[in-house]
Structure formats: C-alpha cells, structure tokens
Design a protein around this motif. Structure first.
Motif, PDB file in Angstrom:
ATOM      1  N   GLY A 214     -38.382  31.087 -41.479  1.00  0.00           N
ATOM      2  CA  GLY A 214     -39.260  32.331 -41.903  1.00  0.00           C
ATOM      3  C   GLY A 214     -38.405  33.599 -42.506  1.00  0.00           C
ATOM      4  N   THR A 215     -38.833  34.150 -43.493  1.00  0.00           N
ATOM      5  CA  THR A 215     -38.145  35.344 -44.015  1.00  0.00           C
ATOM      6  C   THR A 215     -38.808  36.544 -44.090  1.00  0.00           C
ATOM      7  OG1 THR A 215     -38.654  34.427 -46.235  1.00  0.00           O
ATOM      8  CG2 THR A 215     -36.103  33.828 -45.293  1.00  0.00           C
ATOM      9  N   SER A 231     -42.109  39.653 -35.634  1.00  0.00           N
ATOM     10  CA  SER A 231     -42.166  38.348 -35.805  1.00  0.00           C
ATOM     11  C   SER A 231     -42.137  37.798 -37.447  1.00  0.00           C
ATOM     12  CB  SER A 231     -43.319  37.705 -35.431  1.00  0.00           C
ATOM     13  OG  SER A 231     -43.663  36.429 -35.409  1.00  0.00           O
ATOM     14  N   VAL A 232     -41.899  36.680 -37.861  1.00  0.00           N
ATOM     15  CA  VAL A 232     -42.016  36.388 -39.310  1.00  0.00           C
ATOM     16  C   VAL A 232     -43.534  35.741 -39.404  1.00  0.00           C
ATOM     17  CG1 VAL A 232     -39.454  36.134 -39.335  1.00  0.00           C
ATOM     18  CG2 VAL A 232     -40.641  34.385 -38.636  1.00  0.00           C
ATOM     19  N   LEU A 233     -43.761  35.581 -40.829  1.00  0.00           N
ATOM     20  CA  LEU A 233     -44.851  34.672 -41.284  1.00  0.00           C
ATOM     21  C   LEU A 233     -44.161  33.109 -40.976  1.00  0.00           C
ATOM     22  CD1 LEU A 233     -45.490  36.360 -44.408  1.00  0.00           C
ATOM     23  CD2 LEU A 233     -46.818  36.317 -42.283  1.00  0.00           C
ATOM     24  N   GLY A 234     -45.144  32.611 -39.843  1.00  0.00           N
ATOM     25  CA  GLY A 234     -44.480  31.206 -39.724  1.00  0.00           C
ATOM     26  C   GLY A 234     -43.814  31.217 -38.346  1.00  0.00           C
ATOM     27  N   LYS A 382     -42.961  27.995 -41.411  1.00  0.00           N
ATOM     28  CA  LYS A 382     -43.195  27.914 -42.805  1.00  0.00           C
ATOM     29  C   LYS A 382     -42.698  26.920 -43.522  1.00  0.00           C
ATOM     30  CE  LYS A 382     -41.377  30.764 -46.729  1.00  0.00           C
ATOM     31  NZ  LYS A 382     -40.671  31.918 -47.138  1.00  0.00           N
ATOM     32  N   VAL A 383     -43.559  26.313 -44.321  1.00  0.00           N
ATOM     33  CA  VAL A 383     -43.300  24.842 -44.920  1.00  0.00           C
ATOM     34  C   VAL A 383     -43.487  25.011 -46.618  1.00  0.00           C
ATOM     35  CG1 VAL A 383     -44.364  24.054 -43.059  1.00  0.00           C
ATOM     36  CG2 VAL A 383     -45.657  24.263 -45.056  1.00  0.00           C
ATOM     37  N   ASN A 454     -32.456  41.582 -43.494  1.00  0.00           N
ATOM     38  CA  ASN A 454     -32.388  41.438 -44.956  1.00  0.00           C
ATOM     39  C   ASN A 454     -33.557  42.082 -45.419  1.00  0.00           C
ATOM     40  OD1 ASN A 454     -31.170  41.154 -47.038  1.00  0.00           O
ATOM     41  ND2 ASN A 454     -31.119  38.664 -46.845  1.00  0.00           N
ATOM     42  N   PHE A 455     -34.827  41.557 -44.886  1.00  0.00           N
ATOM     43  CA  PHE A 455     -36.061  42.251 -45.520  1.00  0.00           C
ATOM     44  C   PHE A 455     -36.090  43.889 -45.297  1.00  0.00           C
ATOM     45  CE2 PHE A 455     -40.299  43.892 -44.750  1.00  0.00           C
ATOM     46  CZ  PHE A 455     -41.166  43.611 -45.628  1.00  0.00           C
ATOM     47  N   PHE A 456     -35.528  44.071 -43.957  1.00  0.00           N
ATOM     48  CA  PHE A 456     -35.657  45.575 -43.680  1.00  0.00           C
ATOM     49  C   PHE A 456     -34.843  46.632 -44.341  1.00  0.00           C
ATOM     50  CE2 PHE A 456     -37.926  43.912 -39.670  1.00  0.00           C
ATOM     51  CZ  PHE A 456     -39.462  44.531 -40.173  1.00  0.00           C
TER      52      PHE A 456
END
Ligand SMILES: Nc1ncnc2c1ncn2[C@@H]1O[C@H](COP(=O)(O)OP(=O)(O)O)[C@@H](O)[C@H]1O
Ligand SMILES: [Mg+2]
Length: 612
Positions: A214-215, A231-234, A382-383, A454-456
């Motif tokens: 998840g990212t 948390s992440v998506l997934g 996540k897939v 990274n996202f933040f």
C-alpha cells in the motif's frame, strides 16, 4: 461400504443449538451448503466423520427433529456478485432483508426463506466494451459496465475467475437483467454463457494477479488516526476496546467519511439498534463530489447479523462481507470493510467448537482461532486485478475487537494483533473522561508510517516532522506527569511547564474530536495538518525563548510568554471550530494566516529577529 450409498438426502441424528449432526451424508464435502429439515434451513458442513456430517446452521434450529432430511446441494456457500449490490442490507448469508420483510410482512426473518440475493428482474443499462467475436478472454476481464447509481457510476462487469476462451457472441448495449446471457465463450469446444452476475464461494479468496504494498493513506477524517497512526488503502487495522469506548463510532465514521470508493459494513453480533442506527443515519448523509451531493448509501453495502440473529451466521457474515469487498476490489476500486465486532465471531466459533466437543485452547476458544483470524486478515491488501484492462484495487479491513473488560491480553485481541499492521487501542479511562475518540496515543501504533512518509512529504513537507514532534511531546508529557505526581508541579523547569501546556492543547483540542458536532464530525487532512503546524510553531518559538534565555529570569518564564501571546495561545484552542466543509484551499489559507500571526507576534514581542 455398501450401506454408504450416496443419496442427495441425509438424516438428522442430533440437534444441539446451532449445530446439527446428520448421518447418511457420504459424498458431502467440507463447507458444502446443505438445506436442513422440511423448512430447508441453510447450513454448512463443518466436520465430516465417516458418513456423519456436523453442520452449522445459519438459522434458528428449534423444531428440527431426529430423522428430518438434510439436502446436500453439492456446492459451497456462495454469494451472488453483480449489479444491484449497493444500498442493500443483507443478512449473513446474503439474503436481502428488505425484500424479505416485504414478502413476509413481518419484522423477523422467517426460517428457510429463499430469496435471490440480487433483484433478478431489474434491468440495467449495459454498455459493453468493444470485444469482438474471436477475441480470447479470460477470468477477471472487464466486458462491460453498468451505471449502478449516481455515485457508483461504473459497475464493471467481470468474467468470473476461471473462465477462459474465445468469444463466440457478445450482446450489444441494451437493457438486461442479471440473468440474461450477455456473452458466449467457446471454452475448449464447449460453449459457455455468462450473464452480468456470477457466484463465488465465500471461503475462497478471490484470485488476483499480484499483491502490492500500500502506498496511499486510508484517510479516516479522525485527526488522531490520520496524523499519528495512519493506515494505507489495503491495510489491516484493529480497534480493540471495552464496551462503550467508541469502536462502533469509529467504524461508522470511517464508513461515512473515509476516502474509500466503496464500503462494506458488517454488523456482526452487536446490538440490533446499532444496525438500525446505521440504517437510519446513512441514507441522510451525503458526500459532495465536484459540487454535487450524493447519498453515501449508494457506495455502501450493509451485512447485518445482530446479536438476536443466529450465532453461526456471524461467521458467514464475515466471509460474505469480505467476498463482496474483494469483488468490488476486482473492478479496480478501493474498498473498506468494517467488521463490528470480530470478537462476536470468535465467540460463535467457540460455541460451535464446544458443541463439537473439540479440545479447547486459551479461554475456551478453539485452537484454530489464530488461523481463522489470519485467513481473514490476509484477504486485505492492494492488488493488481486479474484480467484486462490492467487495474489496481484494494481491500482495507478495519476490525473492531471487544475484549471482555477491556483486557487486551484476551486471545482474540492477541491473535488479531499478530495479523494487523495498525493498532488503534481504545482506552477505557479516556472514554470515561469523555475524551473521544479514546485512542490511546501511547500504546497505539501503525506499521505503515515509513511507507506513508513519501505521501505525506508530498502533501506538506512539514507534516512528518510535526507528527514526530507531537508524538515526542506526548511521550515527554507522560513522563513528566509521573514526576508531577511524585514531587509536585513546582519542581518542573519552565520548558517542562511549556511541554505540559502544549500537550494539554494537543490532547484537548487536537486529538479529541466529537463526532456528533457540526465542526468535528470529520476532519480533512488540510485541517489536521494546519492544526499540527500552528501548535508546533507556537511550541518551538516559545521553547526557543525559554531555552536561549535564562530560565531563572522571570521574564523568560512560560507564564510571561503566555501573558504576551495570550491571543495566539487561545486561538490554538479554537482551531477545531473551523468548518470542515470549507474548501481545501480556504482551509490551507486560514491556517497559513494563523501560523504567520504566531510567528509575527513572537518576532515583535521578543525582538528575536534571528529566530524565525
Ligand atoms: N468520536 C466520538 N465522539 C463523541 N462521542 C463518542 C465518540 N465515540 C464514542 N462516543 C460516545 O461513546 C458512546 C459509545 O460508543 P460506541 O461506539 O457505541 O462504543 P462501543 O462500540 O465501543 O461499545 C457513544 O454512544 C457516544 O456517546
Ligand atoms: Mg459497539
């Protein structure tokens, strides 16, 4: 062996609560769906021994007697997947409760009622993708789309996993119901017809091409979660907490306001009025996308198995929920599944296991509790979906856990923690002080923090530093509180006093978030970030003065700083009243202005030019 002749019917030899034992069941498979008795109650084979099968019954077993027939269906418990799932409320075995109540004109679900999960008559406007006869297609391929409702505009119609062959005929655009064949495929010489829906056995995870890390964050709209324990998506999250700590409130807040494209909410073994609340609340809630309001029920599927419904069906409701979530993931969407509460499912497992006379393990739970829980949480992630066009989707699982007495060493909590990456531990003491959400900031954790950096960083370059500083401050405050309890507040140095004051603001005005208010029912990430930045700016400037000045000089005390910056300090406690409905740009601007005011004030008053 002759007397073990296979027939479609077995015979009941024992009924014990939700457990039914039947003989003459040779040929039955594990987890095969059976219909029990003359009213055809739904059950699932969970143990086979010679020609006897132990069956967990998903309906009330009273009235069943020895000798009643048990029909083997030859197929496992499956759910029907296709257009018409959204806005629905299903019971544990995917029977639509609204249809049943209209049919039976009763508030209770009559036993043995057999209604299709999806509306078989309703016609959907089907738009096929350009798939010509002769094209090779395979399971997971998107063959067309249906606009399910205003919000869920693209219900992608998938070929079921396992299908593979050459297209013989594909139907043009038109109105079809979920049973009309829309594509014919030549599978090694046999022609197979597929319609817009297909069945999938709930206990088998739907296949995917590849699991991915998840990212992106699962933004919950709860400041304490988004800022400190994201948390992440997934991802997989657990919310353990004693009764009344706010598990249901958090699960519901996530269903209403998180950044998921679809929600599967499983009410598992909790009080019925909570599910009724969901049914009453959700249709009145709207989400706004590009200025247009959409009802959030349009992206939600509810699975209800409340405490007054049959115990064994709790397990089915969890599996039904996760399978529905996987199906939507396979279309290429981000889905969140809430399960409230997984403890009730574990209790059902314990009850059935007890009746099977299995050897109990910790606290009477069966020894396979851990593997059951891990099989469930493993289905998150996540897939890269099967088939073409290439697409990615995710299933996030948020499982509420209700340990008796809030004791986190109970087997369900412990085993859940082995399997999840995010732990939002609810604290009874905080809940008693009406500090909601009662997420304990010292014991909770998220293992996705590094992944999300990274996202933040891209979102706001100060975010990560602010978050780390806040965590450090809260930890220091905890240590200092102990000191204060031992030797009193006077013993603290001025910078320690500052820590206590700022920690108070963080706790009361940042972490606390009353979900029943106009201003705090949710919190966009821009607001969360802005609040953190203002609090930490004030802290760092005040700390700088205290550190660089003489701590014994009165003029460098916290009280002095406070007297000079009262306005800015009080403004810190007012930030949460900023309306979350304001646009992102407006919110960012408001906080930028506030941060600037704090900086200017410190600069002016303390003539501390070099410090900013
Ligand atoms: N985020 C919140 N904001 C305001 N009140 C809350 C919040 N969370 C919980 N509460 C209060 O606590 C009560 C119990 O919460 P609930 O979610 O039903 O607990 P649980 O599911 O853990 O038993 C709610 O009725 C509400 O009054
Ligand atoms: Mg609850």
């Amino acid at each position: 062996m002759k007397n073990l002749k296979e027939s479609r019917f077995g015979k009941i030899i024992k009924v014990s609560g939700p457990l039914v034992v039947a003989e003459n069941m040779a040929g039955a498979k594990m987890y095969e769906l059976v219909k029990i008795g003359f009213s055809k109650l739904v059950g699932e084979v969970i143990k086979l021994e010679k020609d006897c099968a132990s069956i967990q019954c998903y309906e009330d077993t009273s009235g069943l007697t020895i000798g009643d027939p048990v029909l083997k269906t030859g197929s496992p418990l499956s759910v029907q997947l296709g257009p018409g799932l959204f806005s629905q409320i299903f019971d544990g075995i995917q029977r639509p409760l609204k249809v049943i109540s209209e049919l039976s004109k009763n508030v209770y679900v009559p036993r043995g009622v057999d209604v299709p999960s999806l509306d078989l008559q309703r016609e959907w406007q089907y738009k096929p993708l350009d798939i010509k006869p002769g094209t090779v297609v395979q399971g997971g391929d998107v063959i067309g789309t249906v606009a399910e409702n205003d919000l869920f505009k693209e219900h992608r119609i998938l070929l079921p996993p396992g299908a593979k062959g050459k297209v013989v005929e594909a139907q043009p655009a038109g109105n079809y119901n979920v049973m009309t064949p829309i594509i014919e495929i030549d599978e090694n010489g046999t022609i197979k017809k597929y319609n817009m829906s297909h069945f999938w056995p709930v206990r088998i995870a739907r296949p995917c091409l590849e699991k991915l890390p998840g990212t992106e964050p699962l933004l919950t709209g709860e400041r304490v979660l988004d800022a400190l324990f994201p948390s992440v998506l997934g991802g997989t999250c657990a919310i353990p907490g004693a009764f009344g700590c706010g598990k249901t409130c958090i699960s519901q807040a996530l269903s209403k306001y998180s950044n998921s494209e679809a929600i599967v909410y499983v009410g598992c073994g909790e009080r019925g009025n909570e599910m009724a609340e969901v049914l009453k609340d959700f249709p009145q809630l709207y989400t706004e996308i590009k200025g247009i309001k959409y009802n959030i029920m349009q992206r939600t599927i509810l699975v209800a198995n409340t405490s007054n419904m049959p115990v064994a069906a709790r397990e089915a409701s969890i599996y039904t929920g996760i399978t529905l979530a996987e199906y939507i993931r396979d279309m290429g969407y981000n889905v969140s599944m809430m399960a409230d509460s997984t403890s009730r499912w574990a209790e059902a497992l314990r009850e059935i296991s007890g009746r099977l006379a299995e050897m109990p393990a910790d606290s009477g739970y069966p020894a396979y509790l851990a593997s059951k829980l891990s099989q469930f949480y493993e289905r998150a992630g996540k897939v890269t979906c099967l088939g073409s066009p290439s697409r990615k989707g995710s299933v996030s699982i948020v499982g509420a856990v209700s340990p008796p007495g809030g004791d986190f060493s109970d087997p369900v909590t412990v085993n859940t923690l082995y399997n999840v990456q995010v732990f939002w531990g609810l604290d009874k003491k905080l809940a008693q002080r009406t500090h909601f959400p009662s997420v304990n900031w010292l014991t909770s954790y998220s293992k996705y923090e590094n992944t999300l950096e990274n996202f933040f960083n891209k979102f706001d370059k100060e975010f990560v530093e602010c978050k780390n500083d806040i965590k450090k401050l809260l930890q220091e405050e905890d240590d200092l509180t102990e000191v204060v309890q031992l030797i009193g507040k006077d013993s603290l140095s001025e910078d320690q006093k500052l820590i206590l004051e700022i920690a108070k603001i963080i706790k009361n005005d940042f972490l606390q978030q009353n979900s029943f208010t106009e201003y705090d029912y949710t919190c966009p990430l821009e607001k969360t970030t802005g609040m953190m930045k203002c609090i930490m700016t004030y802290y760092h400037l005040a700390n700088k003065i205290l550190k660089e000045g003489n701590p014994y000089d009165n003029k460098k005390s916290f009280a002095y700083i406070y007297s000079k910056t009262k306005e800015e300090f009080i403004e810190l406690t007012q930030m949460k009243f900023i309306n979350p409905k304001k646009s992102k740009e407006e919110i960012t601007k408001l906080f930028a202005g506030q941060k600037k005011r704090i900086e200017e004030k410190f600069k002016d008053i303390f003539k501390f030019k070099q410090m900013i």
